[in-house]
Design a protein around this motif. Structure first.
Motif, mmCIF file in Angstrom:
data_model
loop_
_atom_site.group_PDB
_atom_site.id
_atom_site.type_symbol
_atom_site.label_atom_id
_atom_site.label_comp_id
_atom_site.label_asym_id
_atom_site.label_seq_id
_atom_site.Cartn_x
_atom_site.Cartn_y
_atom_site.Cartn_z
ATOM 1 N N GLU A 18 -41.481 29.121 -59.211
ATOM 2 C CA GLU A 18 -40.873 29.561 -60.446
ATOM 3 C C GLU A 18 -41.543 28.953 -61.668
ATOM 4 O O GLU A 18 -42.465 28.159 -61.553
ATOM 5 C CB GLU A 18 -39.378 29.193 -60.452
ATOM 6 N N SER A 19 -41.036 29.313 -62.835
ATOM 7 C CA SER A 19 -41.540 28.755 -64.087
ATOM 8 C C SER A 19 -40.834 27.437 -64.365
ATOM 9 O O SER A 19 -39.612 27.342 -64.270
ATOM 10 C CB SER A 19 -41.274 29.727 -65.242
ATOM 11 N N LEU A 21 -39.973 24.829 -67.211
ATOM 12 C CA LEU A 21 -39.896 24.721 -68.659
ATOM 13 C C LEU A 21 -39.485 23.307 -69.051
ATOM 14 O O LEU A 21 -38.682 22.675 -68.370
ATOM 15 C CB LEU A 21 -38.860 25.708 -69.220
ATOM 16 N N GLY A 38 -30.604 28.371 -64.274
ATOM 17 C CA GLY A 38 -31.789 27.707 -63.760
ATOM 18 C C GLY A 38 -31.445 26.437 -63.004
ATOM 19 O O GLY A 38 -30.266 26.101 -62.827
ATOM 20 N N LEU A 48 -36.837 28.078 -63.563
ATOM 21 C CA LEU A 48 -36.231 29.404 -63.573
ATOM 22 C C LEU A 48 -36.926 30.294 -62.538
ATOM 23 O O LEU A 48 -38.151 30.281 -62.417
ATOM 24 C CB LEU A 48 -36.370 30.053 -64.951
ATOM 25 N N CYS A 51 -38.757 33.842 -65.634
ATOM 26 C CA CYS A 51 -38.652 33.429 -67.036
ATOM 27 C C CYS A 51 -38.695 34.619 -67.981
ATOM 28 O O CYS A 51 -39.709 35.312 -68.083
ATOM 29 C CB CYS A 51 -39.780 32.450 -67.376
ATOM 30 N N GLU A 53 -38.786 35.138 -71.650
ATOM 31 C CA GLU A 53 -39.025 34.329 -72.839
ATOM 32 C C GLU A 53 -38.069 34.661 -73.985
ATOM 33 O O GLU A 53 -37.692 33.779 -74.754
ATOM 34 C CB GLU A 53 -40.474 34.476 -73.299
ATOM 35 N N VAL A 56 -34.882 32.883 -73.178
ATOM 36 C CA VAL A 56 -35.057 31.441 -73.361
ATOM 37 C C VAL A 56 -35.062 31.086 -74.839
ATOM 38 O O VAL A 56 -34.417 30.141 -75.275
ATOM 39 C CB VAL A 56 -36.367 30.955 -72.695
ATOM 40 N N TYR A 69 -43.801 25.607 -71.677
ATOM 41 C CA TYR A 69 -44.041 25.590 -70.233
ATOM 42 C C TYR A 69 -44.613 24.233 -69.845
ATOM 43 O O TYR A 69 -45.331 23.618 -70.632
ATOM 44 C CB TYR A 69 -45.026 26.688 -69.834
#
Length: 231
Positions: A18-19, A21, A38, A48, A51, A53, A56, A69
């Protein structure tokens, strides 16, 4: 308990891609993890599954938080005031990665074990400050006032200390590998057991500086500058 958390965290990471952050405070990360469904890492990171954006950014704006990131080069933190740093440190926060503290006045403060890696601290006044075990990896401390500061066991790898004032500072067992200490004033400083491997020490003032047990492997220096050092 830490081992159990670590095992669970590593297991979770292996099963997901996953991403990751990073947010500018632990509180923001915790709240945003809930808002965005998340996984909070217990610090300032959130993972997450996917993601979005826009989502977010919207959630971050509601909490007046900044994010990036993991591994991103852009700054996580906006300009931070000294009062804010001290307030957040007092409630347990230690992560101020990429913080903009240029010209900040933090003389005689206690900030041991703080993480200011990649932070901008050029021209800052950190005289007599307690920065023992602090992480200042790749931070910009050029022309900073660190006279009398306690930097024992601090992490200063690749840190820019050009023309900084380190008179009477304690750098015992500090890791300064590949750091730039050109034209630094180290008069009466204590570098006992410090790691200065591959550091740039050209033009540094070592008058009465204690270099006992220092690792100078691959360091760039002018040998005559060491004439008045204590070894």
């Amino acid at each position: 308990m830490k081992n159990i958390i670590s095992i669970g965290w590593n297991s979770w990471l292996k099963q997901h891609k996953e991403s990751v952050l990073l947010f500018d405070s632990i509180a923001a990360a915790s709240e945003l993890a809930l808002m965005l469904n998340g996984h909070w890492d217990g610090c300032n990171g959130v993972i997450l599954a996917k993601c979005d954006e826009v989502a977010v950014d919207t959630a971050a704006k509601l909490l007046e938080a900044r994010w990036c990131y993991q591994g991103a080069e852009k700054a996580v933190l906006k300009r931070v005031t000294t009062d804010e740093i001290l307030r957040r440190y007092a409630i347990g926060e230690r992560y101020f990665i990429n913080a903009n503290l240029r010209c900040a006045v933090l003389a005689s403060v206690k900030l041991s074990e703080i993480n200011l890696s990649y932070a901008s601290l050029s021209w800052a006044d950190l005289s007599q400050a307690n920065l023992s075990k602090a992480d200042l990896t790749a931070a910009d401390l050029s022309q900073a006032n660190l006279s009398g500061a306690d930097l024992s066991k601090a992490y200063l790898m690749r840190t820019n200390l050009t023309k900084s004032d380190l008179q009477q500072a304690s750098l015992k067992e500090a890791n300064l590998s590949r750091a730039n200490l050109s034209e630094v004033n180290l008069t009466n400083a204590d570098l006992t057991g410090a790691n200065l491997s591959f550091a740039d020490l050209r033009g540094a003032n070592f008058n009465f500086c204690n270099l006992s047990g220092v690792n100078l492997t691959g360091a760039k220096l002018i040998e005559s500058d060491l004439a008045f050092a204590l070894q």
